[in-house]
Design a protein around this motif. Structure first.
Motif, short mmCIF file in Angstrom:
data_model
loop_
_atom_site.label_atom_id
_atom_site.label_comp_id
_atom_site.label_asym_id
_atom_site.label_seq_id
_atom_site.Cartn_x
_atom_site.Cartn_y
_atom_site.Cartn_z
N ARG A 40 0.57 -1.32 0.03
CA ARG A 40 -0.17 -0.17 0.39
C ARG A 40 0.53 1.34 0.06
N LYS A 48 -4.78 2.91 8.71
CA LYS A 48 -5.77 3.51 7.57
C LYS A 48 -5.61 3.19 6.23
N LYS A 49 -4.44 2.93 5.93
CA LYS A 49 -3.64 2.48 4.23
C LYS A 49 -4.22 0.91 3.63
N SER A 104 -7.00 -1.84 3.59
CA SER A 104 -8.31 -2.06 2.95
C SER A 104 -9.30 -3.16 4.40
N ARG A 114 -15.98 -2.18 -1.05
CA ARG A 114 -15.37 -0.67 -1.02
C ARG A 114 -14.28 -2.23 -0.17
N GLN A 136 -10.97 -0.98 -0.75
CA GLN A 136 -10.36 -0.12 -0.76
C GLN A 136 -9.93 0.47 0.81
N GLU A 170 -9.20 4.95 5.37
CA GLU A 170 -8.40 5.86 4.76
C GLU A 170 -9.74 6.87 4.22
N GLN A 171 -10.37 5.56 3.11
CA GLN A 171 -11.39 6.75 2.29
C GLN A 171 -12.52 6.75 2.63
N MET A 172 -12.87 6.09 4.17
CA MET A 172 -14.57 6.23 4.30
C MET A 172 -14.34 6.64 5.34
N SER A 173 -15.90 7.15 5.79
CA SER A 173 -16.17 8.65 6.91
C SER A 173 -16.31 8.01 7.74
N GLN A 193 -16.19 3.84 8.97
CA GLN A 193 -14.38 2.86 10.02
C GLN A 193 -14.85 2.33 10.98
#
Lengths: 266, 302
Positions: free
Chosen positions: A24, B129-130, B132, B168, B171, B174-177, B181
């Motif tokens: 990542r 957070k990076k 998935s 989702r 992914q 960190e791209q989630m609300s 999370q």
């Protein structure tokens, strides 16, 4: 499920997770690799400028093997610091996993990562400098690295305690330890040029014996028997440092639980 | 204030009683068997912040008994000791005094056995957070000795139930609300099938929709899983809706403990106040939770 299977699976969890993190963060991985290659080349060109083939080879060995040792050391030492930064330390510490399994997993990935990283640098430097490897004894170099890795792992485990005890300064302290090892271990020069008090420190650093043994193997074709004086200190250090590191880690974890230092900060 | 769930889940974990048979009793009301899910006896914890500073008392002589299948609420202002209590039970802190047991296992002496029985969802969704959701949950599954293939299926099922689709799962988190999370954090805790689930302010900071989703899911868990839940919260309506019993913490001490109805009746009888949990809190701590939240906001705003 037996305890051994469960703990092996748990150790693999850390290998898999760290691999996923490397994947990542591939952009950073690439940046670090380019920086490591540039650093190794810059050092090695000093030998090329002098027109001294042996000096160049000696510097190349220093650059490559220091990269391996420092990568392995920092990966293990930062095991706890990473979790602190990400905020996952408490979650990992409350999982039903023995600390030895956690550290085994982190260490295994560090060794694999270090090998891959170092191989890439080795290939690039071999392409840049026409190194005469006709005399090289690769068995000696590999043997010394294998034995020496245990003591580096032991020091790494001990250094990993610092971010456990000192929430913010711990990671900085591990960086200072790594820097000290670089100065005293004869990475790019002979330890004989160091002031006497630093030579005492050099004798306590496993990197000194690893680099000396590897250089003698690759430059002079020395056999493992010829570098016995490098092997026995490394064997003793490995045998002492890993169990001591695990024991100290357990004590530090207990202290952190008593004082509340596992809590996420920042 | 009662809160209605605004949407129905696509799938349900609740298994209805067969036609013609009486519905099963809620777990909290079934006959008790075996040791309590959580037993705290005279537990204290203090922190030393410096040689010249006075130690901070976080938990002071707390005794609690949580029966199997209950949802047990712990209410308290910021700094009242709620999270310290959860950390003590989670084996993340050692006890200075007293005894803590989970299903008869001593938290200090049988740490590994206790760790296999519990899981925790904290106010901050603690993830790499990076990575998935799937990568984070796969890590958790391996730590808890779950078969990776089964873990993958379960992960998909739980996340689907919580409204997070397959798309989702690959992914970065960190791209989630924050609400999403937190749902992933709950899914991670459920994946390991804990018999004691520790929810440390799981809905704090969530938007109303996410809050309702999480609350509905906790209710569903009570109905379908043999799990005991300890829930710390700031939210009186949430405590009233979800909890079988509530303890109110103030300055690290339990100042009141009863069922929500019992507490409300007591405050009406003894203090002549309207029977609400807000008044219960006011009567036993001398302050309202609103004041606490206001102070917290002021601190954050400088």
């Amino acid at each position: 499920m037996t305890a051994v299977t469960r703990e092996t699976g748990a150790a693999f969890a850390f290998v898999e997770r760290n691999f996923n993190l490397s994947r990542r963060y591939w952009g950073w991985e690439l940046a670090f690799l380019v920086y490591a290659i540039a650093g190794a080349l810059a050092i090695s060109f000093i030998g090329a400028e002098q027109g001294d083939q042996r000096l160049t080879f000696s510097l190349v060995i220093g650059a490559i093997f220091w990269n391996y040792l420092s990568t392995v050391f920092s990966f293990i030492a930062e095991t706890i610091a990473w979790e602190r930064w990400e905020g996952t330390l408490e979650y990992t510490m409350m999982a039903p996993v023995r600390r030895a399994s956690q550290l085994l997993g982190s260490t295994s990935y560090a060794l694999l990562y270090g090998l891959v990283h170092t191989t890439v640098i080795l290939v690039v430097l071999t392409l840049f400098f026409e190194l005469d490897l006709s005399q090289a004894n690769f068995v000696t170099a590999a043997g010394i690295m294998a034995i020496g890795s245990f003591s580096i792992v032991g020091i790494g485990i001990m250094a990993a305690i610092l971010p456990l005890l000192y929430v913010e300064r711990g990671a900085q302290m591990t960086f200072v330890i790594q820097s000290c090892l670089l100065v005293v271990s004869g990475v790019y020069y002979s330890v004989e040029v160091l002031p006497e008090w630093m030579q005492v420190l050099a004798r306590l650093s496993p990197a000194t014996y690893i680099l000396d043994g590897v250089r003698r193997g690759l430059l002079d074709g020395a056999t493992l028997a010829d570098v016995w004086y490098d092997i026995w200190p490394l064997a003793i250090m490995g045998a002492v440092l890993i169990p001591s590191g695990l024991w100290l880690f357990g004590r530090a974890e207990r202290y952190a639980k008593r004082t509340g230092k596992l809590k996420r900060v920042g | 204030m009662s809160v209605a769930v605004t949407h129905e889940p696509k799938t349900s974990l609740v298994v209805p009683a067969p036609v013609g048979e009486p519905a099963p009793l809620p777990l909290a009301l079934r006959p008790l068997a075996g040791p309590p899910a959580l037993l705290l006896e005279d537990v204290s914890k203090r922190f030393v912040l410096g040689r010249k500073k006075k130690p901070v008392v976080a938990i002071e002589r707390v005794s609690l008994r949580v029966e199997r299948g209950q949802i047990y609420g712990v209410l308290g202002a910021n700094g009242s000791g709620k999270s310290t209590l959860i950390r003590l039970v989670s084996t993340l802190l050692t006890l200075d005094r007293g005894r803590a047991e989970i299903f008869g296992h001593d938290v200090e002496r049988e740490e590994m056995a206790v760790k296999r029985l519990i899981n925790r969802v904290s106010v901050d969704a603690a993830f790499f957070k990076k990575l998935s959701p799937y990568e984070n949950l796969a890590f958790a599954a391996r730590l808890y000795g779950l078969d990776p293939a089964i873990a993958r299926r379960e992960t998909a099922r739980i996340l689907e139930r919580l409204g997070i689709g397959e798309r989702r799962m690959g992914q970065p988190i960190e791209q989630m609300s924050r609400g999403m999370q937190q749902k992933v954090a709950i899914a991670r805790a459920l994946l390991t099938s804990p018999t004691l689930l520790l929810l440390d302010e799981p809905t704090t900071g969530l938007d109303p929709r996410s809050k309702l989703d999480v609350q509905a899911f906790v209710e569903e868990l009570r109905a379908t899983h043999d799990a005991t839940i300890v829930l710390t919260t700031h939210d009186m309506a949430e405590a009233d809706r979800l909890c079988d019993r509530i303890a109110i913490l103030d300055g690290g001490r339990v100042v009141a403990e009863d069922t929500p109805a019992g507490l409300k009746a007591r405050v009406a009888r003894e203090h002549g106040l309207a029977p609400t949990l807000d008044n219960v809190f006011l009567a036993y701590t001398g302050r309202s939770l609103d004041e606490d939240v206001d102070e917290d906001d002021q601190e954050k705003n400088g």
